[in-house]
Design a protein around this motif. Structure first.
Motif: not given
Length: 269
Positions: A77-78, A83-86, A109-110, A185-186
């Motif tokens: 989820x993180x 990807x949504x933000x950056x 996100x594609x 990410x994690x």
């Protein structure tokens, strides 16, 4: 002794801290009930990429733990938030299991399967990893795609030993592509910490990170300004703790030491 009045929010790892396999660990229900009764914020932090937040919710519910989906953060989820933000226009090739794809599909996100058009390769744990997946991921990275790792864990502890986790697959892709990881990410990444602070609207200094792994849980807390508590119900042994340069603020024999007032091993080091 650990003073719970110092903290407004408590972050808990899952496996080895809240449960072990299909068994709830000692004192978990009582501890969480006490914290909630005292109006403390609670969130569960896991590096899993093979379970969605809904999967984690169902597992906790079956074990008798009352929790909301919004109180769970997974590495998958993180990654979707990342990807949504950056990189909102990214074309992401996933090396991972269906749970990570399901988390990503909750965002605009594609996702792509053609390494020639991928701008990013996202790697999670993949128990169906093959030579072909390695080839495609390496081709994408050699073609300019950024290599993003959902969590850095080299292995995942299981009953009777351990199995290769995300970090091992990422290392293979690095070697095959002759490139390096662009971002992780994690836990214990700064991005992961930033997200959970935002979601709970809390200050790091008023938070306690509780977990059983020094290199992820405790390091996440120490690197982000939280106090930390290592619980000795999971993978870290006393001998490993004594040999490590990562030193938690508190050591708990079980989670119950958070509210029981017992000293013993639950004192500051």
């Amino acid at each position: 002794m650990l003073d719970t009045a110092l903290f407004d929010a408590y972050f808990f790892d899952l496996d080895g801290t809240i449960f072990l396999g299909d068994r709830l660990l000692p004192d978990v229900e009582e501890t969480l009930a006490t914290l909630r009764k005292n109006q403390k914020k609670v969130m569960f932090l896991t590096n899993t990429t093979v379970q969605t937040r809904e999967d984690c919710l169902l597992r906790l519910s079956k074990l008798g733990v009352d929790v909301l989906r919004e109180e769970i953060m997974t590495a998958a989820y993180a990654a979707a938030l990342y990807f949504q933000e950056k990189a909102s226009t990214a074309r992401v090739l996933i090396v991972g299991e269906p749970a990570m794809e399901r988390e990503m599909m909750g965002f605009p996100i594609k996702l792509v399967q053609d390494p020639k058009v991928a701008t990013h390769v996202l790697v999670g744990m993949d128990r169906t990893f093959t030579y072909e997946k390695l080839r495609q991921a390496a081709d994408a990275v050699r073609g300019g795609a950024q290599l993003i790792v959902a969590n850095p864990d080299p292995v995942c502890p299981v009953q009777g030993g351990a199995v290769p986790d995300t970090g091992s697959l990422a290392r293979a892709i690095e070697t095959a592509s002759e490139a390096s990881v662009s971002d992780v990410i994690g836990k214990p990444s700064p991005y992961y910490a930033q997200k959970v602070f935002q979601l709970l609207d809390v200050l790091p200094k008023r938070c306690l990170m509780v977990g059983d792994r020094l290199e992820t849980d405790i390091l996440l807390g120490k690197n982000s300004g939280m106090k930390t508590a290592l619980v000795l119900t999971g993978v870290t042994t006393k001998r490993e703790l004594e040999a490590s340069e990562i030193v938690p603020d508190y050591i708990l024999p079980t989670l119950g030491a958070l509210h029981s007032g017992q000293s013993g091993e639950a004192g500051k080091r």
